[in-house]
Design a protein around this motif. Sequence first.
Motif, short mmCIF file in Angstrom:
data_model
loop_
_atom_site.label_atom_id
_atom_site.label_comp_id
_atom_site.label_asym_id
_atom_site.label_seq_id
_atom_site.Cartn_x
_atom_site.Cartn_y
_atom_site.Cartn_z
N LYS A 405 0.82 -1.21 0.00
CA LYS A 405 0.00 0.00 0.00
C LYS A 405 0.86 1.26 0.00
O LYS A 405 0.48 2.28 -0.60
CB LYS A 405 -0.91 -0.02 1.23
N ASN A 406 2.01 1.17 0.66
CA ASN A 406 2.84 2.35 0.82
C ASN A 406 4.07 2.34 -0.10
O ASN A 406 5.04 3.05 0.15
CB ASN A 406 3.29 2.48 2.27
N SER A 407 4.04 1.55 -1.17
CA SER A 407 5.14 1.55 -2.11
C SER A 407 5.18 2.90 -2.86
O SER A 407 4.14 3.53 -3.09
CB SER A 407 4.99 0.40 -3.11
N GLN A 409 5.25 5.58 -5.70
CA GLN A 409 4.80 5.74 -7.08
C GLN A 409 5.11 7.17 -7.54
O GLN A 409 5.55 8.01 -6.76
CB GLN A 409 3.30 5.44 -7.18
N GLN A 411 3.58 10.61 -9.81
CA GLN A 411 2.41 11.28 -10.39
C GLN A 411 2.84 12.65 -10.89
O GLN A 411 3.63 13.34 -10.26
CB GLN A 411 1.30 11.41 -9.34
N HIS A 442 0.09 8.67 4.97
CA HIS A 442 0.45 9.50 3.82
C HIS A 442 1.97 9.63 3.74
O HIS A 442 2.62 10.04 4.69
CB HIS A 442 -0.17 10.90 3.93
N THR A 457 6.46 12.06 -5.94
CA THR A 457 6.77 10.65 -5.65
C THR A 457 6.34 10.35 -4.22
O THR A 457 6.63 11.11 -3.29
CB THR A 457 8.27 10.36 -5.80
N ASN A 459 3.59 7.29 -1.72
CA ASN A 459 2.64 6.18 -1.80
C ASN A 459 1.29 6.70 -2.30
O ASN A 459 1.08 7.91 -2.50
CB ASN A 459 2.49 5.49 -0.45
N GLU A 460 0.37 5.79 -2.51
CA GLU A 460 -0.89 6.15 -3.16
C GLU A 460 -1.67 7.19 -2.38
O GLU A 460 -2.10 8.21 -2.92
CB GLU A 460 -1.74 4.89 -3.33
N SER A 461 -1.82 6.96 -1.07
CA SER A 461 -2.60 7.91 -0.28
C SER A 461 -1.87 9.25 -0.16
O SER A 461 -2.49 10.31 -0.15
CB SER A 461 -2.88 7.34 1.11
N LEU A 463 0.18 10.56 -2.42
CA LEU A 463 0.06 11.26 -3.71
C LEU A 463 -1.30 11.92 -3.84
O LEU A 463 -1.41 13.06 -4.30
CB LEU A 463 0.29 10.27 -4.85
N ASN A 464 -2.34 11.23 -3.46
CA ASN A 464 -3.69 11.80 -3.57
C ASN A 464 -3.82 13.03 -2.70
O ASN A 464 -4.38 14.06 -3.13
CB ASN A 464 -4.73 10.76 -3.18
#
Length: 588
Positions: A405-407, A409, A411, A442, A457, A459-461, A463-464
């Motif tokens: 989940k926290n890899s 990424q 955007q 986060h 750069t 994790n998903e949460s 970045l959002n």
Amino acid sequence: KQSPSIKEISYRVNKVRRFKPKLIAVEIVHQRTHTLQTNELTVKPFYECLGIDTPTKRDQPETHFLLHVQGINTLKLDYFTYAQNQKQLDKLLLPLNVCVDWHNFSERGFQIESIHSTAYQQVSFHQNEELVKQIESIVLEYLQSIEVCQHELPKQIWHDIYQTLHAMNTEDTIIKMDEEKLIVYAIGRNAQHLSSQIADTIKSNYTRKDQIKLEPHEVILLSNTKDQLFDESDGVNVTFDHQNCLAEFVGRDENIKKAMVKILQSTRQIVSKNVAFASDGHLRFLKIPEVEEFLNQILLQEKIKATWSVYDESVLKIYASSKNDLENAELLFQKSILDEKITLEKNQLYCIKTNQWDTLVKSNEKTLGDQVVRVESQDSFVQVFATSTFDIRPLKECICHFVTKNSIQMQTIPLSEPACKLLRNAYKEEISGVQNDRQKDHIIKGITFNESEIELTGNESGLNKASREIRSLVSSIHEREFQLNKKGIAQHIQSQEGKTKISHIERSKGVVFEVNEDKNVEFGSDITHFGDAPTEISRFQLKSGQTIINVKGDITDLDVDVIVTSANATLNPEGGLAQIINKKGSIN
């Protein structure tokens, strides 16, 4: 002749006197009417019936009394349990016509009873104080003649000399042995002499102490197999000092030598092995006290004669009494210590350096009884260690879910070049706040500004959340367009001097200027202008520091703050150059 009824009355009177004080009992008897068949009886105390005065306590014959004596203990009581010892005191008291009631003899003292004198008369102790003193003197002198000596007896020779010591009993001295306290007593009038014999007997059966130095693992293994190595027939007491790594011996010299040979032979039978599966994480886990206790208990339960130790912080070594025990111990280690290794991908490495990861580890590590769990983070993997009493699978799934989940990424947020420039220069604190905000799960690893985009750069949460906050900052930027009706202004802005001025304004005012030359500027049709842009012909530096620039072209296209032109005496810009300037810049 006494009838049964008279006996009954006599019993009743005795019963009253037994439970009441004497005078009260007499009053009770006097107040009652006693009848026998049809006759009424008058009841009086016996001394009134005999016509004598009321007797005192001294006048009443007493045939026994309790002689309180200091110095009677349980050991001397044991001495008097033998009949020959009782007869000794009775012989001493016989000339006084008194003896000891041995049924009432206790630590409180002696119950002394009188016997008939030559005239068959009982002795009254209260009438003869001199007699009582003589009795006390004889009894005390006899008690003082009874000596008590004691010796501590080593446990290992207790049974060897038990019969020998009991056989030392004499007519006036007895031997008593307390096995619980390991003490032997000599009690009697000849106790000192017998005590010397006891000491000689103990000395002949007990010689010395000795010890040998052992390795820590040897002490542990031999102490576990002590019952198989030694028994009472060896005649030696063997103990192990774990703290100082010693085997200690107590007993006869020849028995100690035999015991030492047994110990040394046993140490040569010990086998060992370095365990290959033990990593640094394993070794750190094994050194936890609760883990050590858990493994030692398992070895005892499985009856495996083995132990282990960690050397030089890098080697795990198992020791055992036999090869079979060594193999079983190694298998037991593999079963009892669980190990799960979770390899991390490159984009997952950053998440194990965050506060969220620390919280996750802290909430799952535990030391509760025989359940011990530890999580270790390495450069490229996470390793979980636990005792076999703990189910490690849920924890592994939790960690895998967290790192996935926290890899990290990437955007991209496309923006105009001025907006990017403005965010980079004028919103530094806000952008830094977005990057450092790592609440909950986060994670923002980095924010990079390119010419027309922002690269995030995390994790998903993370970045959002960062994307929403940056777009909110962008929405707060206001844009206003100004039309430059003078080509010279645009050219000046793009010159080195103009760029320096613009940069200063941008830094101080928090704004960004952009010149768009693609938009055509339509000048008014009634304005005369040169076809070519103004061209600098020459410039001259005055000593006062001012600069004079000679330009060929339309003066209204120059990037200047003020245009000063000659008109007429009335400053009426209605013709000539003044009119052109006014029309192009407007009268306002």
